[in-house]
Design a protein around this motif. Sequence first.
Motif, mmCIF file in Angstrom:
data_model
loop_
_atom_site.group_PDB
_atom_site.id
_atom_site.type_symbol
_atom_site.label_atom_id
_atom_site.label_comp_id
_atom_site.label_asym_id
_atom_site.label_seq_id
_atom_site.Cartn_x
_atom_site.Cartn_y
_atom_site.Cartn_z
ATOM 1 N N CYS A 1 51.205 2.508 37.211
ATOM 2 C CA CYS A 1 50.116 3.381 36.789
ATOM 3 C C CYS A 1 48.953 3.248 37.765
ATOM 4 N N CYS B 1 45.850 1.311 35.820
ATOM 5 C CA CYS B 1 45.774 -0.102 35.438
ATOM 6 C C CYS B 1 46.712 -0.984 36.267
ATOM 7 N N CYS C 1 50.309 -0.658 29.604
ATOM 8 C CA CYS C 1 49.527 0.464 30.116
ATOM 9 C C CYS C 1 49.008 1.283 28.951
ATOM 10 N N ALA C 2 47.701 1.199 28.728
ATOM 11 C CA ALA C 2 47.099 1.944 27.627
ATOM 12 C C ALA C 2 46.407 3.207 28.129
ATOM 13 N N CYS C 3 46.637 3.517 29.398
ATOM 14 C CA CYS C 3 45.943 4.668 29.977
ATOM 15 C C CYS C 3 46.474 5.968 29.380
HETATM 16 ZN ZN LIG Z 1 47.863 2.397 32.961
#
Ligand SMILES: [Zn+2]
Length: 190
Positions: free
Chosen positions: A141, A144, A153-155
């Motif tokens: 990602c 992050c 990955c919380a994006c």
């Molecule tokens: Zn991410």
Amino acid sequence: MAHTPDTLDLRELALKSGGSVERVFSLGIAPVMLGGLSFDVVIKGDGVHVLVRRIGGGYLLDISLRATVYGPCYRCLEEAVLEVQASQEEYVPQRVEEWQEAEVSAFIDDFVVDVAALAREALVLALPLKLLCDESCRGLCPGCGNPTASPECACDVVEPDPRWSPLAGLDLGDAENGETSGPPFDARST
Ligand SMILES: [Zn+2]
Ligand SMILES: [Zn+2]
């Protein structure tokens, strides 16, 4: 060439014309490099199989193995695992004076076969150019640095729908020119 457990001397097999024998070698293969990354190799089953057939003019070798290859995914660097089935044929002519250097494997010297080196070569040739954890791997990602859409990955990765891209260039403004004016008439004239 030294006779180690990883080599096979074809003459010692004492094969008659038309005869064949299969030998199994329990050996290890050192990690292989692929695109600058190192991959561990674990040979599956009982080992590397070498089938030797005595044919007219020489020997025909069939080297085969199954292995599991472990290493970093080319896109996200998470562990990738690949099952590989590798096999390779080699011909060893009986008459040394008729040998063409290019036709005989460099790993066969005076009827002594370097089984470990041939097995390694067969395995490397059977590997893909890039090892992926999954065909659908989306890589790291950019937000992050974790694998995209992984639990880490919380994006909110939203990719624009390509079907809408032609509309991006359209001016949907207030249409002050043209089509708003109807036919000219004066309502009070009737
Ligand atoms: Zn991410
Ligand atoms: Zn991956």
